[in-house]
Design an enzyme around this catalytic site. Structure first.
Site, short mmCIF file in Angstrom:
data_model
loop_
_atom_site.label_atom_id
_atom_site.label_comp_id
_atom_site.label_asym_id
_atom_site.label_seq_id
_atom_site.Cartn_x
_atom_site.Cartn_y
_atom_site.Cartn_z
N GLY A 121 -14.80 -50.63 44.63
CA GLY A 121 -13.63 -50.40 45.46
C GLY A 121 -12.65 -51.55 45.54
N ALA A 153 -17.49 -49.88 38.19
CA ALA A 153 -17.08 -50.54 39.45
C ALA A 153 -16.19 -51.74 39.19
CB ALA A 153 -18.26 -50.96 40.32
N GLY A 154 -15.11 -51.75 39.92
CA GLY A 154 -14.23 -52.91 39.91
C GLY A 154 -13.00 -52.77 39.05
N ASN A 171 -13.39 -44.88 39.61
CA ASN A 171 -13.26 -44.00 40.78
C ASN A 171 -12.07 -44.43 41.65
OD1 ASN A 171 -15.62 -42.54 43.18
ND2 ASN A 171 -13.45 -42.32 43.02
N THR A 172 -12.22 -45.55 42.36
CA THR A 172 -11.19 -45.97 43.33
C THR A 172 -9.81 -46.06 42.71
OG1 THR A 172 -12.82 -47.21 44.59
CG2 THR A 172 -10.52 -47.84 44.89
N LYS A 213 -27.25 -41.19 38.09
CA LYS A 213 -26.81 -42.59 38.17
C LYS A 213 -27.62 -43.23 39.29
CE LYS A 213 -23.03 -45.37 40.03
NZ LYS A 213 -21.57 -45.49 40.24
#
Lengths: 66, 259
Positions: free
Chosen positions: B158, B184-185, B206-207, B97
């Site tokens: 995040g 992301a997001g 992830n987050t 990535k």
């Protein structure tokens, strides 16, 4: 002799091997990557690979990331 | 119907990719991965901290799961390429990535440097998945450079702010003939489902999982949401009215109260 370890100039004994440096830094037996002057040093070569003045060693590990 | 996702010559059953950052304890990762049914996880490479060498993350990733190192920390193409080569030589496989960031406030990626890194790494046989700021022209350049998929952000890393870049992602899905993976997001399973309903090929979370009160349960929820969103997309949702007037769902004649 002076070598760079993880970006920091360090004084280590002459003719030190990668393995001796690992012991000096109290690292575990494995679980990380050794990069010497932008070339990876395989685990089996840590004992026999000797460092020279001016060498740049990076100890790298894989950790969590997104 | 075979709805597997093909990337880099591999057929994936799961359209949920998971990031391994921010977990309080690596020990929870096997259960998270199992609950999510994810087949691709991202990891990072960093210098060993001699005061706190830490455990080997790779010990916690099941062998059937693809480990995809990110090039986080890279500020330009050269640094990203170096990280990718180190990771591959260290046994992390050939998926990478690309993450090239100099903006420290929003962590928005540098699309220009990312194109350069793709050109080099694709030629070297890597399966390249670039993290990018959604932009059709940048996406086209990345595809031409040899990317295996394109990963536009939904919102800054995040933030859990969802699909703030929704319309730009929709444009990329419509116009680029590569898997578009929202990375992301995304903060909630409903947002992951929404991304899939728009036609995204997959999402990377992830987050939202790592910081949930119960990461394992949240991982399962995301897995189900991605499945639901994908099924909805394939089922072909009905049209959305452009005005605010109702269209009755029950017949308008033969009412019981008619005299």
């Amino acid at each position: 002799m002076l070598v760079k370890v993880n970006g920091t100039v360090s004084e280590i004994p002459d003719d030190f091997s990668i393995q001796q440096l690992i012991k000096l830094k109290n690292l575990p037996a494995n679980g990380f990557i050794v990069d010497l002057n932008c070339m990876l040093v395989q685990h089996q070569d840590w004992e026999t690979t000797k460092l020279k003045p001016g060498d740049e060693v990076e100890f790298i590990r894989v950790l969590g990331g997104g | 119907m075979d709805d597997r996702l093909e990337i880099g010559g591999l057929q994936l059953e799961s359209r949920l990719f998971i990031g391994t950052g921010k977990f309080s304890d690596y020990g929870v990762l096997p259960a998270v991965i199992r609950a999510s049914r994810a087949q691709v996880v991202t990891v990072a490479l960093r210098r060993v901290d001699f005061d706190n060498p830490g455990e080997n993350m790779l010990d916690y990733i099941p062998s059937h799961v693809i480990t995809m190192p990110n090039t986080s920390g890279a500020r330009n193409a050269a640094e990203a390429v170096r990280i990718a080569r180190i990771a591959r030589e260290a046994g992390c496989g050939n998926w990478v990535k690309i993450e090239i960031i100099t903006d420290q406030r929003y962590l928005l990626p540098d699309n220009f440097e990312t194109v350069k890194a793709i050109e080099i790494l694709a030629r070297e046989g890597f399966v390249v998945l670039p993290y990018m700021s959604p932009d059709l022209m940048a996406g086209r350049r990345m595809a031409e450079a040899g990317a295996a998929a394109i990963m536009p952000l939904g919102a800054p890393i995040g933030t859990n702010r969802g699909l703030r870049t929704r319309e730009l992602i929709q444009i990329m899905i419509a116009e680029i003939d590569l898997p578009i993976i929202v990375d992301a997001g995304i903060g909630k399973p409903s947002e992951a489902a929404e991304a899939m309903e728009l036609g995204a090929a997959a999402v990377l979370i992830n987050t939202a999982i790592a910081t949930a009160e119960n990461p394992v349960a949240m991982a399962e929820a995301f897995g189900l949401a991605v499945d639901a969103g994908r099924k909805a997309y394939l089922a072909g949702p009905g049209a959305t009215a452009t005005d605010r007037f109702a269209r009755a769902s029950s017949p308008l004649t033969g009412f019981l109260s008619e005299t």
